[in-house]
Design a protein around this motif. Sequence first.
Motif, mmCIF file in Angstrom:
data_model
loop_
_atom_site.group_PDB
_atom_site.id
_atom_site.type_symbol
_atom_site.label_atom_id
_atom_site.label_comp_id
_atom_site.label_asym_id
_atom_site.label_seq_id
_atom_site.Cartn_x
_atom_site.Cartn_y
_atom_site.Cartn_z
ATOM 1 N N ALA A 104 0.854 -1.187 0.000
ATOM 2 C CA ALA A 104 0.000 0.000 0.000
ATOM 3 C C ALA A 104 0.889 1.235 0.000
ATOM 4 O O ALA A 104 2.098 1.170 0.258
ATOM 5 C CB ALA A 104 -0.917 -0.010 1.224
ATOM 6 N N TRP A 105 0.284 2.394 -0.294
ATOM 7 C CA TRP A 105 1.057 3.635 -0.309
ATOM 8 C C TRP A 105 1.605 3.964 1.071
ATOM 9 O O TRP A 105 2.622 4.645 1.196
ATOM 10 C CB TRP A 105 0.167 4.779 -0.805
ATOM 11 N N THR A 106 0.961 3.449 2.100
ATOM 12 C CA THR A 106 1.363 3.764 3.474
ATOM 13 C C THR A 106 2.473 2.865 4.012
ATOM 14 O O THR A 106 3.052 3.179 5.057
ATOM 15 C CB THR A 106 0.148 3.664 4.408
ATOM 16 N N ASN A 107 2.773 1.745 3.356
ATOM 17 C CA ASN A 107 3.815 0.853 3.882
ATOM 18 C C ASN A 107 4.972 0.662 2.914
ATOM 19 O O ASN A 107 5.749 -0.281 3.041
ATOM 20 C CB ASN A 107 3.232 -0.504 4.294
ATOM 21 N N GLN A 178 10.171 -9.324 -19.913
ATOM 22 C CA GLN A 178 10.602 -8.717 -18.665
ATOM 23 C C GLN A 178 9.675 -7.540 -18.332
ATOM 24 O O GLN A 178 8.767 -7.216 -19.111
ATOM 25 C CB GLN A 178 12.053 -8.248 -18.738
ATOM 26 N N ALA A 179 9.885 -6.914 -17.182
ATOM 27 C CA ALA A 179 8.981 -5.842 -16.766
ATOM 28 C C ALA A 179 9.602 -5.021 -15.646
ATOM 29 O O ALA A 179 10.537 -5.459 -14.980
ATOM 30 C CB ALA A 179 7.640 -6.418 -16.304
ATOM 31 N N TYR A 180 9.056 -3.820 -15.458
ATOM 32 C CA TYR A 180 9.303 -3.051 -14.248
ATOM 33 C C TYR A 180 7.976 -2.467 -13.774
ATOM 34 O O TYR A 180 7.051 -2.242 -14.566
ATOM 35 C CB TYR A 180 10.336 -1.939 -14.467
ATOM 36 N N VAL A 181 7.882 -2.252 -12.470
ATOM 37 C CA VAL A 181 6.753 -1.539 -11.873
ATOM 38 C C VAL A 181 7.339 -0.374 -11.092
ATOM 39 O O VAL A 181 8.178 -0.572 -10.204
ATOM 40 C CB VAL A 181 5.921 -2.452 -10.950
ATOM 41 N N LEU A 182 6.905 0.828 -11.430
ATOM 42 C CA LEU A 182 7.438 2.055 -10.838
ATOM 43 C C LEU A 182 6.307 2.784 -10.104
ATOM 44 O O LEU A 182 5.219 2.986 -10.663
ATOM 45 C CB LEU A 182 8.025 2.946 -11.938
ATOM 46 N N ARG A 187 2.758 11.241 -5.799
ATOM 47 C CA ARG A 187 1.600 11.348 -6.695
ATOM 48 C C ARG A 187 0.633 10.178 -6.538
ATOM 49 O O ARG A 187 -0.469 10.218 -7.068
ATOM 50 C CB ARG A 187 2.075 11.406 -8.153
ATOM 51 N N ARG A 188 1.062 9.158 -5.817
ATOM 52 C CA ARG A 188 0.297 7.911 -5.735
ATOM 53 C C ARG A 188 -0.050 7.422 -7.145
ATOM 54 O O ARG A 188 -1.208 7.126 -7.469
ATOM 55 C CB ARG A 188 -0.947 8.078 -4.876
ATOM 56 N N ALA A 189 0.996 7.347 -7.948
ATOM 57 C CA ALA A 189 0.844 6.983 -9.354
ATOM 58 C C ALA A 189 1.662 5.741 -9.657
ATOM 59 O O ALA A 189 2.725 5.509 -9.057
ATOM 60 C CB ALA A 189 1.278 8.134 -10.249
ATOM 61 N N VAL A 190 1.174 4.951 -10.622
ATOM 62 C CA VAL A 190 1.817 3.699 -11.017
ATOM 63 C C VAL A 190 2.165 3.759 -12.493
ATOM 64 O O VAL A 190 1.357 4.211 -13.320
ATOM 65 C CB VAL A 190 0.884 2.499 -10.764
ATOM 66 N N GLN A 191 3.379 3.298 -12.824
ATOM 67 C CA GLN A 191 3.790 3.139 -14.225
ATOM 68 C C GLN A 191 4.381 1.756 -14.397
ATOM 69 O O GLN A 191 5.195 1.320 -13.583
ATOM 70 C CB GLN A 191 4.816 4.205 -14.600
ATOM 71 N N ILE A 192 3.968 1.070 -15.448
ATOM 72 C CA ILE A 192 4.455 -0.286 -15.724
ATOM 73 C C ILE A 192 5.133 -0.301 -17.079
ATOM 74 O O ILE A 192 4.582 0.218 -18.065
ATOM 75 C CB ILE A 192 3.304 -1.318 -15.712
ATOM 76 N N GLY A 193 6.327 -0.866 -17.141
ATOM 77 C CA GLY A 193 6.993 -1.145 -18.406
ATOM 78 C C GLY A 193 6.960 -2.643 -18.635
ATOM 79 O O GLY A 193 7.456 -3.419 -17.820
ATOM 80 N N LEU A 194 6.350 -3.064 -19.739
ATOM 81 C CA LEU A 194 6.125 -4.484 -19.996
ATOM 82 C C LEU A 194 6.706 -4.852 -21.358
ATOM 83 O O LEU A 194 6.264 -4.330 -22.392
ATOM 84 C CB LEU A 194 4.623 -4.780 -19.953
ATOM 85 N N TRP A 195 7.728 -5.721 -21.337
ATOM 86 C CA TRP A 195 8.299 -6.234 -22.581
ATOM 87 C C TRP A 195 7.593 -7.529 -22.965
ATOM 88 O O TRP A 195 7.531 -8.466 -22.158
ATOM 89 C CB TRP A 195 9.793 -6.505 -22.429
ATOM 90 N N GLU A 196 7.061 -7.577 -24.179
ATOM 91 C CA GLU A 196 6.380 -8.766 -24.682
ATOM 92 C C GLU A 196 6.972 -9.121 -26.040
ATOM 93 O O GLU A 196 6.935 -8.324 -26.973
ATOM 94 C CB GLU A 196 4.880 -8.502 -24.811
ATOM 95 N N LYS A 197 7.577 -10.300 -26.125
ATOM 96 C CA LYS A 197 8.242 -10.756 -27.352
ATOM 97 C C LYS A 197 9.305 -9.752 -27.800
ATOM 98 O O LYS A 197 9.544 -9.557 -28.982
ATOM 99 C CB LYS A 197 7.230 -10.995 -28.473
ATOM 100 N N ALA A 204 1.560 4.237 -18.607
ATOM 101 C CA ALA A 204 1.864 5.390 -17.760
ATOM 102 C C ALA A 204 0.597 5.912 -17.093
ATOM 103 O O ALA A 204 -0.517 5.689 -17.574
ATOM 104 C CB ALA A 204 2.507 6.488 -18.609
ATOM 105 N N PRO A 205 0.741 6.648 -15.982
ATOM 106 C CA PRO A 205 -0.427 7.258 -15.346
ATOM 107 C C PRO A 205 -1.018 8.345 -16.224
ATOM 108 O O PRO A 205 -0.346 8.888 -17.116
ATOM 109 C CB PRO A 205 0.135 7.807 -14.038
ATOM 110 N N GLN A 206 -2.258 8.708 -15.971
ATOM 111 C CA GLN A 206 -2.962 9.689 -16.806
ATOM 112 C C GLN A 206 -2.293 11.052 -16.771
ATOM 113 O O GLN A 206 -2.366 11.807 -17.742
ATOM 114 C CB GLN A 206 -4.414 9.785 -16.364
ATOM 115 N N GLY A 207 -1.637 11.388 -15.701
ATOM 116 C CA GLY A 207 -0.995 12.695 -15.597
ATOM 117 C C GLY A 207 0.329 12.800 -16.327
ATOM 118 O O GLY A 207 0.983 13.847 -16.270
#
Length: 361
Positions: A104-107, A178-182, A187-197, A204-207
């Motif tokens: 969670a954002w708090t932990n 492979q992947a990353y989760v940032l 901002r309590r925002a999430v960005q995911i980089g996902l490699w497929e094949k 990316a987040p909407q902002g």
Amino acid sequence: MPQDTVIQQISFESDSEGISAVFFPFPVNANDFGRVILTVNDDEKRGVVRLEADVAPGQRLDPFKSALVSQSPLLLCKGSGPASAASKAPLQARPVLGKPTPLAWTNLASSIGKFQSDSDPNGIDLLTSGPIADAIRSRLGRKMDLLASNLSAISGLQRQGSLYWVTGNAPHQGGVEQAYVLLDANRRAVQIGLWEKGKLTVYAPQGGRLPVPQDIARLLMDSPPEDAVPLPGTAWEVVPVQGRAPMAYVDVAASPNIKSFSLFCEGNRPMMAMLLNKPATVQRVTVTWNFAGRLIDIPTGRANAQSTFWQANLTGSQLIPMLLRQNGSVMLRINGRLEGEALLAGAPLALRTAMRTCVKF
């Protein structure tokens, strides 16, 4: 099946080179034997079973496998043969498996260094429950299963300022799956980089996109970009060129640096051009075409000021003959570094069409 039953059922010996035998009791697939090595009749002592962890630095076994390894060496059956004192110790009761802490954002701060887990009470749950898992799911939807697979070998949670992240890959698929989760805690925002094949997609987040920490920046530099061609690639084609003979052209798939190759005639000389997606910092490179173990090295020189366009004279090279008679795909390297692969489909027709004025077929 109970874990002690699994161990006791393994009972045979070799007739030729001693009685020890090695097994991989938890295979993942045909190419991945799993993270545990099991030796029956260890050290040529009948009845001794040894379990050892086979994990990379920074990785951990799940609690079930860790419990097995921690009790090693074990005794197959009472009275089955001589064993070490440690192997005669009774098996301990199975550990009670707890649940990891939903992230969670708090932990976030208290979770630095912890690993994603399905069952380890000391781990974190990044993907299945909790506010951050919900945020990731809202960005990825049906791609959640792919993300979980591409984080099979995963780093612990890391931090740089308000940014937190994990990186990982599917077993033996770094650079391709492979992947990353940032996470941005402010901002309590999430960005995911996902490699497929071998092709990157950024969720990316909407902002707007988050700034990436140095660790992810290095990963991006060393991995195929967003405009990479996914595996298995595309067939060769003939590309018209105004005022001159056409080119035989192929895209390179899943490459961190190479976009494409073009083969063409310059007068009576057969030539190769290589287009990069980012500048190279050297004057000359060696491009290696690996045809199932048959290596063709092509010394290649820089041909523009931006260091993205490179050329080589193929006179005397075996590259074109190999392209004409091989099928499947060819693996590529620059100065020994893996750079994806190219399909060989369509190469004979494209080469004969584009290079008939400088190559005898």
